[in-house]
Design a protein around this motif. Structure first.
Motif, PDB file in Angstrom:
ATOM      1  N   UNK A   1       0.819  -1.216   0.000  1.00  0.00           N
ATOM      2  CA  UNK A   1       0.000   0.000   0.000  1.00  0.00           C
ATOM      3  C   UNK A   1       0.855   1.269   0.000  1.00  0.00           C
ATOM      4  N   UNK A   2       2.162   1.108  -0.141  1.00  0.00           N
ATOM      5  CA  UNK A   2       3.065   2.249   0.021  1.00  0.00           C
ATOM      6  C   UNK A   2       2.743   3.400  -0.925  1.00  0.00           C
ATOM      7  N   UNK A   3       2.554   3.107  -2.195  1.00  0.00           N
ATOM      8  CA  UNK A   3       2.276   4.169  -3.166  1.00  0.00           C
ATOM      9  C   UNK A   3       0.987   4.901  -2.802  1.00  0.00           C
ATOM     10  N   UNK A   4      -0.034   4.150  -2.386  1.00  0.00           N
ATOM     11  CA  UNK A   4      -1.309   4.753  -1.999  1.00  0.00           C
ATOM     12  C   UNK A   4      -1.148   5.614  -0.752  1.00  0.00           C
ATOM     13  N   UNK A   5      -0.333   5.147   0.178  1.00  0.00           N
ATOM     14  CA  UNK A   5      -0.088   5.900   1.412  1.00  0.00           C
ATOM     15  C   UNK A   5       0.688   7.193   1.136  1.00  0.00           C
ATOM     16  N   UNK A   6       1.712   7.100   0.317  1.00  0.00           N
ATOM     17  CA  UNK A   6       2.495   8.293  -0.004  1.00  0.00           C
ATOM     18  C   UNK A   6       1.633   9.335  -0.719  1.00  0.00           C
ATOM     19  N   UNK A   7       0.697   8.873  -1.535  1.00  0.00           N
ATOM     20  CA  UNK A   7      -0.179   9.797  -2.266  1.00  0.00           C
ATOM     21  C   UNK A   7      -1.120  10.555  -1.353  1.00  0.00           C
ATOM     22  N   UNK A   8      -1.268  10.100  -0.103  1.00  0.00           N
ATOM     23  CA  UNK A   8      -2.147  10.783   0.856  1.00  0.00           C
ATOM     24  C   UNK A   8      -1.522  12.077   1.371  1.00  0.00           C
ATOM     25  N   UNK A   9      -0.216  12.230   1.196  1.00  0.00           N
ATOM     26  CA  UNK A   9       0.473  13.399   1.747  1.00  0.00           C
ATOM     27  C   UNK A   9       0.569  14.514   0.709  1.00  0.00           C
ATOM     28  N   UNK A  10       0.423  15.727   1.184  1.00  0.00           N
ATOM     29  CA  UNK A  10       0.450  16.891   0.305  1.00  0.00           C
ATOM     30  C   UNK A  10       1.835  17.301  -0.106  1.00  0.00           C
TER      31      UNK A  10
END
Length: 423
Positions: free
Chosen positions: A99-108
């Motif tokens: 889920x790393x890519x999805x998690x990183x995309x959560x940050x501005x």
């Protein structure tokens, strides 16, 4: 090598540099971004209100010296969490890695951490939050080495830190980890539990700061990106009002409205933003002001302004700051049961300070309400009636005195009339 050849080589190097950046550039939809760092011009005014005091959640404040003491407690929580499940550490870490890519995309912003460090931080902090919610939900999950729930000060400040805009984790990763843990446990310790259930007490506690319908929080849980977003969704008006263009004009203070004959009443609504005006009565939902209220509200404001197209809370802060210009305005709301007993000066100061973080826009949510209040004030009858009642009928003795004076005036007039007739 001539100069033209040298220029050609430099251009190719620059072009290659751009290609490398483009290959690693993060492309994400606007909807996926939900965790932000507060812009420096806003943060610098009140840095302490946006900065965790005790514990970091996620990568934005990880590693700060004053927060390191709680890292050991996180590991304790991880160990107790691990002891209840037969799922291996490798399986949990694999889930987060996937889920790393999805998690990183959560940050501005781009998180400048290697994959290993990023996965480790998310794992430890996500497990910490799950374990915290379990212990908050049911004290049976608490242990003797718990340095949070055994100390009221630590428990309170841990809770406050969890609502900071920069201290959030996506709810989906908490949900995924907890669901994985439940697939193989010892003694059915998680039977009947899910993330919504174990966060019930955690959500209920926010009523200390924000009047809110807990049932509404539960119904909006699946929509929320993280806990602060859940709060934003939960305080939105029960009946969204159609915004109208707001003509810039002064919003009257509570005292000005009182002098114009407006009555104040504590609203029965469970939603903070449901302010209404009808038949001369301004109804405002009950609120209390505590030491952490300003910090709490400031983070809601910051998140709403960075994340949402609707600015309901911004407009609430704006109208309350106009109503509560002075301590006398605050005292009036306290007397009418709208604000819990407390320091009226502090109440007006809190909203005065928050006003600096909000803005009055043409699509002001309370524009129709303000227009109705202004129209009411402009009608002379309401003001005369208010003056008469507030100055001459504000107590039983004052009423008796006015009635006696009127009777005396009438008798004097009759006597004078009779004397004239007798002549």
């Amino acid at each position: 090598m001539d100069i033209h050849s040298q220029v050609s080589i430099d251009i190719r190097e620059i072009a290659d540099s751009f290609r490398r950046k483009l290959q690693t550039l993060r492309f994400s939809s606007q909807e996926s971004c939900c965790i932000y760092r507060v812009p420096q011009p806003i943060r610098c005014l009140n840095p302490s209100d946006y900065t965790p005091h005790l514990i970091s959640i996620g990568p934005l404040h990880h590693g700060k010296a004053k927060l390191k003491a709680m890292e050991e407690q996180k590991i304790r929580y991880l160990e107790h969490f691990r002891q209840r499940t037969q799922v291996s550490l490798e399986e949990f870490l694999e889930l987060i890695k996937n889920k790393e890519a999805e998690l990183r995309a959560c940050y501005g912003e781009i998180i400048e951490l290697e994959s290993e460090d990023f996965v480790k931080i998310i794992f430890i902090d996500a497990v910490f939050l799950i374990e915290y919610l379990l212990r908050d939900f049911n004290p049976c999950f608490r242990t003797n080495d718990d340095l949070i729930f055994s100390k009221p000060w630590t428990e309170d400040h841990t809770y406050y830190d969890m609502w900071l805009v920069e201290n959030q984790l996506p709810i989906f990763i908490l949900n995924d980890l907890f669901n994985l843990a439940k697939t193989a446990t010892y003694d059915d310790c998680y039977r009947g539990l899910d993330l919504i259930t174990i966060s019930r007490n955690f959500r209920s506690c926010i009523r200390t700061f924000v009047p809110i319908d807990v049932n509404l929080l539960e119904s909006r849980f699946s929509e929320a990106a993280h806990f602060l977003d859940l709060l934003r969704l939960g305080i939105q008006p029960s009946q969204p009002r159609t915004k109208t263009k707001f003509r810039v004009q002064s919003i009257p203070t509570a005292i000005e409205l009182h002098q114009a004959g407006v009555k104040f009443k504590s609203s029965s609504s469970k939603t903070l933003l449901d302010i209404s005006f009808n038949e001369g009565i301004l109804e405002i939902p009950l609120l209390d002001v505590y030491d952490q209220t300003q910090r709490f509200y400031r983070n809601i404001l910051a998140f709403e302004n960075m994340h949402s197209h609707t600015r309901y809370f911004n407009d609430y802060v704006k109208i309350m700051s106009y109503l509560l210009i002075t301590a006398k305005d605050a005292e009036l709301l306290i007397q009418n049961g709208i604000v819990g007993p407390g320091n009226s000066e502090r109440l007006s100061t809190v909203f005065h300070n928050l006003n600096k973080d909000s803005s009055l826009t043409p699509s002001f949510y309370y524009s129709a309400l303000v227009e109705a209040l202004q129209n009411y004030r402009r009608y002379p009858y309401h003001k005369w009636k208010a003056i008469l009642k507030q100055n001459y009928f504000n107590s039983p003795w004052a009423s008796i005195s006015v009635i006696a004076a009127v009777i005396l005036l009438v008798l004097t007039f009759i006597q004078a009339t009779c004397s004239i007739i007798a002549l």
